[in-house]
Write an enzyme that holds these catalytic residues in place. Structure first.
Site, PDB file in Angstrom:
ATOM      1  CG  MET A  27      -2.108  -0.943   1.032  1.00 40.39           C
ATOM      2  SD  MET A  27      -3.174  -0.984   2.473  1.00 40.39           S
ATOM      3  CE  MET A  27      -2.131  -1.816   3.652  1.00 40.39           C
ATOM      4  CG  HIS A 170       2.757  -3.184  -8.873  1.00 41.37           C
ATOM      5  ND1 HIS A 170       1.610  -3.736  -9.414  1.00 41.37           N
ATOM      6  CD2 HIS A 170       2.351  -2.058  -8.217  1.00 41.37           C
ATOM      7  CE1 HIS A 170       0.562  -2.970  -9.085  1.00 41.37           C
ATOM      8  NE2 HIS A 170       0.987  -1.955  -8.367  1.00 41.37           N
ATOM      9  N   GLY A 171       2.924  -6.367 -11.290  1.00 33.04           N
ATOM     10  CA  GLY A 171       2.438  -6.550 -12.656  1.00 33.04           C
ATOM     11  C   GLY A 171       0.942  -6.293 -12.766  1.00 33.04           C
ATOM     12  CB  ALA A 172      -1.517  -5.866 -10.331  1.00 34.57           C
ATOM     13  CG  HIS A 173      -3.475  -2.849  -9.165  1.00 36.55           C
ATOM     14  ND1 HIS A 173      -3.034  -2.605  -7.897  1.00 36.55           N
ATOM     15  CD2 HIS A 173      -4.126  -4.040  -9.118  1.00 36.55           C
ATOM     16  CE1 HIS A 173      -3.371  -3.605  -7.092  1.00 36.55           C
ATOM     17  NE2 HIS A 173      -4.039  -4.483  -7.817  1.00 36.55           N
ATOM     18  CE1 TYR A 175       0.065   3.159 -11.172  1.00 33.25           C
ATOM     19  CE2 TYR A 175      -0.689   1.224  -9.978  1.00 33.25           C
ATOM     20  CZ  TYR A 175      -0.659   2.597 -10.145  1.00 33.25           C
ATOM     21  OH  TYR A 175      -1.357   3.408  -9.281  1.00 33.25           O
TER      22      TYR A 175
HETATM   23  C1  LIG Z   1      -3.959   3.409   0.194  1.00 31.41           C
HETATM   24  C2  LIG Z   1      -3.742   2.243  -0.717  1.00 31.41           C
HETATM   25  C3  LIG Z   1      -2.571   2.168  -1.459  1.00 31.41           C
HETATM   26  C4  LIG Z   1      -2.331   1.072  -2.309  1.00 31.41           C
HETATM   27  N1  LIG Z   1      -1.138   0.981  -2.969  1.00 31.41           N
HETATM   28  C5  LIG Z   1      -0.849  -0.136  -3.672  1.00 31.41           C
HETATM   29  C6  LIG Z   1       0.461  -0.335  -4.211  1.00 31.41           C
HETATM   30  O1  LIG Z   1       1.395   0.471  -4.048  1.00 31.41           O
HETATM   31  N2  LIG Z   1       0.675  -1.472  -4.925  1.00 31.41           N
HETATM   32  C7  LIG Z   1      -0.300  -2.411  -5.133  1.00 31.41           C
HETATM   33  O2  LIG Z   1      -0.056  -3.413  -5.790  1.00 31.41           O
HETATM   34  N3  LIG Z   1      -1.534  -2.245  -4.601  1.00 31.41           N
HETATM   35  C8  LIG Z   1      -1.808  -1.163  -3.864  1.00 31.41           C
HETATM   36  N4  LIG Z   1      -3.044  -1.048  -3.254  1.00 31.41           N
HETATM   37  C9  LIG Z   1      -4.010  -2.170  -3.349  1.00 31.41           C
HETATM   38  C10 LIG Z   1      -3.875  -3.095  -2.130  1.00 31.41           C
HETATM   39  O3  LIG Z   1      -2.642  -3.803  -2.146  1.00 31.41           O
HETATM   40  C11 LIG Z   1      -5.003  -4.134  -2.067  1.00 31.41           C
HETATM   41  O4  LIG Z   1      -4.908  -4.971  -3.182  1.00 31.41           O
HETATM   42  C12 LIG Z   1      -6.380  -3.484  -2.028  1.00 31.41           C
HETATM   43  O5  LIG Z   1      -6.419  -2.438  -1.079  1.00 31.41           O
HETATM   44  C13 LIG Z   1      -7.466  -4.517  -1.681  1.00 31.41           C
HETATM   45  O6  LIG Z   1      -7.220  -5.066  -0.409  1.00 31.41           O
HETATM   46  P1  LIG Z   1      -8.071  -4.580   0.877  1.00 31.41           P
HETATM   47  O7  LIG Z   1      -9.504  -4.682   0.494  1.00 31.41           O
HETATM   48  O8  LIG Z   1      -7.661  -5.553   1.954  1.00 31.41           O
HETATM   49  O9  LIG Z   1      -7.688  -3.187   1.171  1.00 31.41           O
HETATM   50  C14 LIG Z   1      -3.304   0.045  -2.423  1.00 31.41           C
HETATM   51  C15 LIG Z   1      -4.485   0.143  -1.674  1.00 31.41           C
HETATM   52  C16 LIG Z   1      -4.709   1.210  -0.821  1.00 31.41           C
HETATM   53  C17 LIG Z   1      -5.985   1.237  -0.009  1.00 31.41           C
END
Ligand SMILES: Cc1cc2nc3c(=O)[nH]c(=O)nc-3n(C[C@H](O)[C@H](O)[C@H](O)COP(=O)(O)O)c2cc1C
Length: 369
Positions: A27, A170-173, A175
């Site tokens: 996160m 990080h291969g997701a979301h 990016y």
């Molecule tokens: C504030 C915040 C920052 C995040 N930053 C990243 C990140 O840097 N890399 C990543 O792969 N996912 C990131 N995520 C996604 C989280 O890793 C996670 O997959 C997502 O919050 C769902 O899980 P949760 O429901 O338990 O929060 C972020 C989520 C939040 C809430």
């Protein structure tokens, strides 16, 4: 022992020994001005390890490439100061009994001109983007691709050198790596575009380079997702057969664990089975998997990690999750927001003190506790 005991069993994979099945999801916290994690960041991770998180995946931390970063105050994973800061994080987490891997990140075309560290560098992505006559995303050449791959390999080498327990790529979301995977963002006509196999070439070469840099025994976790921050309904694969074809070359390149990012872990991935993405990935690849998505929360919508809406997610029962873990649908469970707001989440679950667990609200993003 409480009903949650399945979360508190050890996990072993080669040299990786985790004391519990609880993983801190990566996160972004934006508390590292200048790119180096400071004492507050050290304490933030230490507390979670001390309370029973088995594996910490750090916030996304940028590899040493000029366009890797997309946001203010994100920690670097290159340069003496940043690596010295991370070494302190590693030592504190180990002293508390936990394990830790950095999440290595390149944001790709999400980067905008004006972003640190060098505001004159545009985004880099699979495709060029021009706005008002200005290149806002530079379409990556073969040399750029090699440079980024080299930056990931160097970061992995550095992770190993400072005592990290592995790396997560990080291969997701949506990016950079995912921008190559996804047909919505990759219409290249060279060998890095075309079919999903060709769009995966960048990731495969990158994993191969990381594996060559760290040797055979250093764990490589690969995070991927169907959803993109640009489009929550996007999908890379539509069927189990396509998922298998996607996973195989990544496994062969050197991935040890797949981290399957979903927004709600209880949603079946394909029709006709209750298995979620981590469940299918484990079944099809034979590799251990990490599940994630609203663990311990009521599934309230979160539209944007860095977004503007006020949002509160209430704690919820772990029953459904524990059932799936018991059935070995997946091996490890990543927890994001619940752990962000409550450093003692794991200890409270272990001790059956669920009532004391704090609800998540966006307010929590403002402080690092
Ligand atoms: C504030 C915040 C920052 C995040 N930053 C990243 C990140 O840097 N890399 C990543 O792969 N996912 C990131 N995520 C996604 C989280 O890793 C996670 O997959 C997502 O919050 C769902 O899980 P949760 O429901 O338990 O929060 C972020 C989520 C939040 C809430």
């Amino acid at each position: 022992m409480t009903a949650a005991q399945a979360l508190f069993q050890p996990f072993e994979l080669g040299a990786l020994h985790l004391p519990t099945r609880i993983v801190m999801a990566p996160m972004t916290r934006s508390f590292s001005p200048g790119g180096a994690p400071n004492a507050a960041v050290v304490e933030y991770y230490r507390r979670r390890a001390a309370a029973g998180v088995g594996l910490i995946i750090t916030e996304g931390t940028t590899v040493g490439h000029p366009a890797a970063n997309g946001y203010p105050n994100v920690p670097h994973f290159y340069g003496e100061d940043a690596l010295a800061g991370w070494k302190q994080v590693v030592e504190a987490v180990h002293a508390a009994g936990g394990k830790i891997v950095p999440q290595l990140w390149h944001v790709g075309s999400v980067r905008r001109l004006g972003t640190e560290p060098d505001p004159s560098v545009p985004g880099f992505g699979p495709m060029e983007k021009v706005k008002d006559g200005q290149v806002i995303v530079h379409g990556m050449t073969r040399q750029d691709i090699q440079d980024v791959i080299g930056a990931f390999a160097q970061a992995a080498r550095d992770a190993q050198a400072i005592g990290m327990d592995g790396v997560e790529i990080h291969g997701a979301h949506g990016y950079l790596i995912d921008q190559f995977f996804w047909e919505g963002s990759n219409q290249r006509s060279d060998e890095y575009g075309g079919s999903l196999a060709a769009r995966s070439r960048f990731a495969i070469e990158l994993v191969e380079a990381v594996r060559a840099a760290v040797g055979p025994d250093f764990p490589i976790i690969f995070r991927f997702s169907q959803w993109k921050q640009q489009d929550y309904s996007a999908r890379l694969v539509q069927t189990p057969e396509e998922l298998q074809a996607f996973l195989e070359p990544l496994s062969a390149a050197g991935v040890d664990i797949f981290h399957c990012s979903t927004r709600r872990f209880w949603i079946p991935e394909f029709e006709g089975s209750e298995l979620n993405l981590a469940g299918w990935t484990r079944k099809l690849s034979g590799k251990p998997t990490i599940t994630v998505g609203s663990v311990g929360l009521d599934g309230s919508e979160f539209t944007q990690f860095f977004g503007k809406t006020d949002e509160i997610a209430q704690p919820s029962s772990l029953e459904g999750l524990l059932e799936r873990l018991d059935q070995q649908e997946f091996d490890l469970v990543a927890v994001g927001r619940a752990l962000l707001v409550d450093p003692d989440w794991a200890a409270k679950v272990r001790e059956g003190r669920e009532r004391d667990i704090l609800p998540f609200s966006r307010e929590a993003l403002k402080t690092l506790v």
